[in-house]
Design a protein around this motif. Structure first.
Motif, mmCIF file in Angstrom:
data_model
loop_
_atom_site.group_PDB
_atom_site.id
_atom_site.type_symbol
_atom_site.label_atom_id
_atom_site.label_comp_id
_atom_site.label_asym_id
_atom_site.label_seq_id
_atom_site.Cartn_x
_atom_site.Cartn_y
_atom_site.Cartn_z
ATOM 1 N N MET A 20 0.836 -1.197 0.000
ATOM 2 C CA MET A 20 0.000 0.000 0.000
ATOM 3 C C MET A 20 0.873 1.250 0.000
ATOM 4 O O MET A 20 1.957 1.269 0.599
ATOM 5 C CB MET A 20 -0.927 -0.003 1.226
ATOM 6 N N PRO A 21 0.418 2.295 -0.670
ATOM 7 C CA PRO A 21 1.217 3.522 -0.721
ATOM 8 C C PRO A 21 1.301 4.193 0.649
ATOM 9 O O PRO A 21 0.372 4.140 1.445
ATOM 10 C CB PRO A 21 0.447 4.395 -1.721
ATOM 11 N N ASP A 22 2.447 4.811 0.904
ATOM 12 C CA ASP A 22 2.673 5.577 2.129
ATOM 13 C C ASP A 22 3.004 7.004 1.710
ATOM 14 O O ASP A 22 4.164 7.363 1.493
ATOM 15 C CB ASP A 22 3.815 4.971 2.945
ATOM 16 N N ILE A 23 1.967 7.817 1.588
ATOM 17 C CA ILE A 23 2.119 9.175 1.056
ATOM 18 C C ILE A 23 3.001 10.041 1.953
ATOM 19 O O ILE A 23 3.770 10.877 1.474
ATOM 20 C CB ILE A 23 0.735 9.831 0.867
ATOM 21 N N ALA A 24 2.888 9.825 3.275
ATOM 22 C CA ALA A 24 3.685 10.642 4.191
ATOM 23 C C ALA A 24 5.176 10.465 3.948
ATOM 24 O O ALA A 24 5.961 11.397 4.147
ATOM 25 C CB ALA A 24 3.354 10.279 5.637
ATOM 26 N N ASN A 25 5.578 9.255 3.470
ATOM 27 C CA ASN A 25 6.999 8.991 3.230
ATOM 28 C C ASN A 25 7.432 9.250 1.796
ATOM 29 O O ASN A 25 8.597 9.557 1.546
ATOM 30 C CB ASN A 25 7.334 7.533 3.578
ATOM 31 N N GLY A 40 4.478 14.830 5.990
ATOM 32 C CA GLY A 40 3.710 14.843 7.226
ATOM 33 C C GLY A 40 4.256 13.849 8.230
ATOM 34 O O GLY A 40 5.282 13.203 7.996
ATOM 35 N N ILE A 41 3.573 13.723 9.364
ATOM 36 C CA ILE A 41 3.972 12.776 10.394
ATOM 37 C C ILE A 41 3.116 11.515 10.277
ATOM 38 O O ILE A 41 2.239 11.417 9.416
ATOM 39 C CB ILE A 41 3.809 13.402 11.800
ATOM 40 N N HIS A 42 3.371 10.561 11.176
ATOM 41 C CA HIS A 42 2.613 9.300 11.190
ATOM 42 C C HIS A 42 1.671 9.333 12.397
ATOM 43 O O HIS A 42 2.020 8.862 13.482
ATOM 44 C CB HIS A 42 3.570 8.113 11.270
#
Length: 307
Positions: free
Chosen positions: A5-10, A61-63
């Motif tokens: 799954m994509p991790d937009i924050a990273n 952004g943050i997690h």
């Protein structure tokens, strides 16, 4: 089919770069077991706020889920005390390595306490609004404790005016008479004798103190007892007639403008040598449609400010 799954924050670029002081979540519903000196561990229902800073300027952004899960672990697996809060803050930072070097947790909750009556020996529940804030900044932890104490304040000016009316009524009634003690007592015990009473109102002292960084346990009850003992007229829970009469006596012997209450508490906090404090006195006037307010701080450089 893609399984990652994509991790937009990273992976996504920030729309605009720049550091942010705090990023996180507010109004998190969080029951937890609270520990404090001289208090059996008690379950409270809190509203929590959780934050880290974002000092990496180009990070998207943050997690936030990592903050939530750390709080959930604190809620379900631990009890809240200085040690476990320090652990949660450390988790906030380590789970945001390269992004953050500051973190903060704030809990707002009502602390129920059993409080004894003034004379009758009865007890009842009173709830005290608490704000507990813990912060870590580049490895240094700090704690702040805020509590609201509700009390009764009787106006000194109104009391003086009431006494004058009673004196005038006595003078008019018995201008030409010589009275015995029993006759005076009888007159004072009638509504004709006490022709006026001073106004009083429910009042709240909001006090915030900075705690020592190395504390082993919180001590909420001591702070509450300290404030109520200084104010003399905290509102009561269980009340019989003898308690009500004693409460009236205490009000009559402790007349207070908001300035008086603020100075009382300021002197007490100074004596306890808190490293910093903020206090706000609110007298919810029964005479006026507005409130009487007094504010004071310790006044140290970089500390709490009055406004």
């Amino acid at each position: 089919m893609q399984t990652t799954m994509p991790d937009i924050a990273n992976t996504a670029a920030a729309l605009q770069t720049g550091k942010l002081d705090w990023v996180g979540m507010g109004e998190i519903e969080l029951p937890f077991i609270f520990e404090s000196k001289d208090l059996a561990p008690v379950t409270v229902n809190a509203k929590a706020r959780a934050f880290v800073n974002l000092h990496k300027e180009d990070a998207k952004g943050i997690h936030m889920s990592r903050l939530f899960l750390a709080l959930d672990h604190l809620s379900t697996e631990q009890q809240v005390n200085p040690h476990t809060l320090a652990q949660a803050l450390d988790t906030f930072i380590t789970s945001h390595e390269g992004l953050s070097d500051k973190a903060q947790i704030e809990f707002k909750f009502e602390l129920p306490l059993r409080r004894k009556s003034l004379l009758s020996g009865k007890s009842g529940w009173k709830s005290y609004p608490i704000i507990l804030t813990s912060t870590i900044n580049q490895g240094v932890i700090s704690f702040e404790l805020s509590v609201d104490v509700t009390y009764s304040s009787t106006c000194p000016c109104s009391a003086a005016l009431a006494r004058q009316l009673i004196q005038n009524a006595f003078s008019e009634k018995f201008a030409q008479e010589t009275l015995t003690q029993s006759e005076v007592l009888e007159w004072l015990g009638t509504t004709q004798g006490i022709v006026a009473t001073p106004h009083s109102q429910r009042s709240i002292a909001n006090v915030k103190v900075k705690l020592a960084n190395n504390i082993e346990q919180f001590d909420v009850i001591n702070l509450i007892n300290l404030l109520e003992a200084e104010l003399k007229t905290p509102v009561q829970a269980a009340v019989k007639r003898e308690d009500e009469q004693e409460f009236a006596r205490l009000n009559g012997q402790n007349l207070m403008f908001c300035e008086d209450a603020a100075r009382k508490i300021k002197t007490t906090l100074e004596a306890k040598q808190f490293s910093d404090y903020f206090l706000q006195i609110n007298h919810y006037e029964s005479l006026h449609a507005h409130d009487a307010v007094a504010i004071a701080v310790k006044g140290i450089e970089g500390g709490y400010t009055a406004l």
